[in-house]
Design an enzyme around this catalytic site. Structure first.
Site, short mmCIF file in Angstrom:
data_model
loop_
_atom_site.label_atom_id
_atom_site.label_comp_id
_atom_site.label_asym_id
_atom_site.label_seq_id
_atom_site.Cartn_x
_atom_site.Cartn_y
_atom_site.Cartn_z
N ALA A 56 -88.47 -8.15 0.33
CA ALA A 56 -89.31 -9.58 -0.33
C ALA A 56 -88.29 -10.52 0.29
O ALA A 56 -87.21 -10.16 0.19
CB ALA A 56 -88.88 -8.94 -2.02
N GLY A 93 -88.90 -3.72 0.12
CA GLY A 93 -90.32 -4.05 0.08
C GLY A 93 -91.97 -3.40 1.45
O GLY A 93 -92.65 -3.33 1.67
N GLU A 95 -91.33 0.31 0.95
CA GLU A 95 -92.05 0.35 0.17
C GLU A 95 -94.10 0.26 0.41
O GLU A 95 -94.62 1.27 0.12
CB GLU A 95 -91.92 0.15 -0.85
CG GLU A 95 -90.57 0.03 -1.64
CD GLU A 95 -90.33 -0.63 -3.08
OE1 GLU A 95 -89.95 -1.89 -2.79
OE2 GLU A 95 -89.79 -0.23 -3.70
N GLU A 112 -82.08 -2.32 -1.26
CA GLU A 112 -81.85 -3.40 -2.43
C GLU A 112 -80.37 -3.32 -3.25
O GLU A 112 -80.05 -4.54 -3.77
CB GLU A 112 -82.85 -2.87 -3.58
CG GLU A 112 -84.84 -3.17 -3.47
CD GLU A 112 -85.35 -2.76 -1.96
OE1 GLU A 112 -84.20 -0.92 -1.67
OE2 GLU A 112 -86.37 -2.27 -2.36
C1 HXC Z 1 -85.76 -14.20 3.18
C2 HXC Z 1 -85.35 -12.80 6.07
C3 HXC Z 1 -85.13 -11.31 4.97
C4 HXC Z 1 -86.09 -10.98 3.69
C5 HXC Z 1 -84.47 -11.62 7.20
N1 HXC Z 1 -84.74 -12.85 6.32
N2 HXC Z 1 -85.21 -10.36 5.84
N3 HXC Z 1 -85.44 -13.83 5.01
N4 HXC Z 1 -85.35 -12.53 2.85
N5 HXC Z 1 -85.57 -10.12 2.89
C6 HXC Z 1 -84.59 -13.99 7.44
C7 HXC Z 1 -82.74 -14.59 8.19
O1 HXC Z 1 -82.15 -15.04 6.27
C8 HXC Z 1 -83.08 -15.20 8.63
O2 HXC Z 1 -83.79 -16.31 8.03
C9 HXC Z 1 -83.96 -14.63 9.72
O3 HXC Z 1 -84.97 -14.24 8.61
C10 HXC Z 1 -84.21 -13.18 10.89
O4 HXC Z 1 -83.65 -12.64 10.51
P1 HXC Z 1 -81.70 -12.43 11.02
O5 HXC Z 1 -80.64 -11.66 9.79
O6 HXC Z 1 -81.01 -13.15 11.87
O7 HXC Z 1 -81.99 -10.95 11.67
P2 HXC Z 1 -81.66 -10.06 12.47
O8 HXC Z 1 -79.63 -9.74 12.93
O9 HXC Z 1 -82.70 -9.55 13.29
O10 HXC Z 1 -81.58 -8.87 11.04
C11 HXC Z 1 -82.94 -8.90 10.46
C12 HXC Z 1 -82.38 -7.69 9.19
C13 HXC Z 1 -81.97 -8.42 8.20
C14 HXC Z 1 -81.54 -6.44 9.94
C15 HXC Z 1 -83.37 -7.41 8.66
O11 HXC Z 1 -82.44 -9.97 8.20
C16 HXC Z 1 -81.75 -8.74 6.61
O12 HXC Z 1 -80.74 -6.98 6.52
N6 HXC Z 1 -82.61 -8.90 6.15
C17 HXC Z 1 -83.02 -8.12 4.69
C18 HXC Z 1 -83.23 -6.79 4.42
C19 HXC Z 1 -83.63 -6.88 2.63
O13 HXC Z 1 -82.39 -6.55 1.84
N7 HXC Z 1 -84.41 -6.76 2.00
C20 HXC Z 1 -84.66 -6.08 0.85
C21 HXC Z 1 -85.21 -7.43 0.10
S1 HXC Z 1 -85.93 -7.21 -2.08
P3 HXC Z 1 -82.33 -17.59 9.35
O14 HXC Z 1 -83.15 -19.25 8.79
O15 HXC Z 1 -80.92 -17.26 8.71
O16 HXC Z 1 -83.17 -17.70 10.28
C22 HXC Z 1 -87.04 -5.65 -1.74
C23 HXC Z 1 -87.29 -5.35 -2.90
C24 HXC Z 1 -87.29 -6.46 -4.42
O17 HXC Z 1 -87.57 -5.83 -0.94
C25 HXC Z 1 -87.77 -5.58 -5.59
C26 HXC Z 1 -88.07 -6.37 -6.33
C27 HXC Z 1 -88.67 -5.50 -8.00
#
Ligand code: HXC
Length: 256
Positions: A64, A107, A110, A130
């Site tokens: 997400a 997500g 998922e 998460e």
């Molecule tokens: C918003 C995101 C994002 C996300 C990456 N980006 N994942 N933006 N939401 N989930 C953005 C970064 O901020 C960054 O923006 C650009 O994408 C590139 O990401 P980097 O981190 O620089 O790339 P990399 O080093 O290759 O790492 C990739 C990654 C990392 C491992 C996927 O980005 C990461 O850990 N992302 C978060 C993953 C996460 O926590 N997902 C779970 C979300 S919660 P800029 O502007 O800096 O270029 C969920 C459930 C919700 O999914 C449930 C609700 C009930």
């Protein structure tokens, strides 16, 4: 910008590409609505017999959109109606193949787990991070992951947010097949074409019974299976398939 691109790369096969490459295909509310609309449309589209969902070489989907969630309150989450978005994917009667390169996190993992078949590139990484954000999976992660790989491996991932690579995910039963990264889409489309060449009513019943049966007591599930299996004896495609076998020719299926 179109957040989910739709193509028809082969007859009866639809390809959906998540299209937010600048944020690793983070699933924003708008993207989820586009995906839902496609899935609802394809569920009704008699010409579509298999769906491939993919991302890009870096990410299937990184979960997400954190930017969209940082200030979100529970009431707003409930008002989003996100459940209907996921239900459209979960309840899609057509076989869905997730073609996964790069990250499938939160997500994104998922979403992959909603698919019926998961083809992963060697560099794919799966995880439910998460917990590191102070939340927890909200679209099936705590339920589908343990069912796919067992409680203890799932707990390790869910409680620490650690990732699994493609080979580990395959060994654990999370993915159907691991292929070189650059072969993921071709292999996924090949599987989709293969499924699309099967008798559609048999395909639909198999998917329905596998999914519904998994949540039912075994006796009930076996009864569902038997009923569906008997029902298929009334189809044109069954007659055609068996006659073609006996006549040593290729069958032609009409979906009737
Ligand atoms: C918003 C995101 C994002 C996300 C990456 N980006 N994942 N933006 N939401 N989930 C953005 C970064 O901020 C960054 O923006 C650009 O994408 C590139 O990401 P980097 O981190 O620089 O790339 P990399 O080093 O290759 O790492 C990739 C990654 C990392 C491992 C996927 O980005 C990461 O850990 N992302 C978060 C993953 C996460 O926590 N997902 C779970 C979300 S919660 P800029 O502007 O800096 O270029 C969920 C459930 C919700 O999914 C449930 C609700 C009930």
């Amino acid at each position: 910008m179109t957040l989910v691109l739709m193509e028809r790369p082969a007859p009866h096969v639809t390809l959906l590409r998540l299209n937010r490459p600048e944020v690793r295909n983070a699933l924003s509310p708008a993207l989820r609505v586009e995906l839902r609309d496609h899935m609802l449309g394809l569920s009704e589209d008699r010409d579509c017999r298999a769906i491939v969902i993919t991302g890009n070489e870096k990410a299937f989907a990184a979960g997400a959109d954190i930017k969209a969630m940082v200030a979100t309150e529970p009431a707003e989450m409930m008002a989003h109606g996100d459940e209907t978005n996921w239900a459209a994917i979960r309840n899609c009667p057509k076989p869905v193949i997730a073609a996964v390169n790069g990250y499938a996190l939160g997500g994104g993992c998922e979403l992959a787990m909603c698919a019926d078949v998961i083809i992963a590139g060697k560099g794919a990484r799966f995880g439910q991070p998460e917990v590191r954000l102070g939340i927890m999976p909200g679209a099936g992660g705590t339920q589908r992951l343990p069912r796919a790989i067992g409680k203890h491996r799932a707990m390790l991932m869910l409680l620490t947010g650690s990732m699994m690579d493609a080979e580990e995910a395959f060994a654990a039963g999370l993915v159907s097949k691991v292929v070189p990264d650059d072969a993921v889409l071709a292999e996924s489309l090949k599987v989709a074409v293969d499924i699309a060449s099967m008798p559609p009513l048999a395909v639909a019943e198999i998917k329905r019974v596998v999914l519904a049966g998994a949540d039912a007591p075994l006796d009930t599930a076996i009864m569902m299976e038997r009923r569906a299996a008997y029902l298929l004896f009334g189809t044109e495609d069954k007659r055609e398939a068996m006659t073609a076998f006996l006549e040593k020719r290729k069958p032609t299926f009409t979906g009737a």
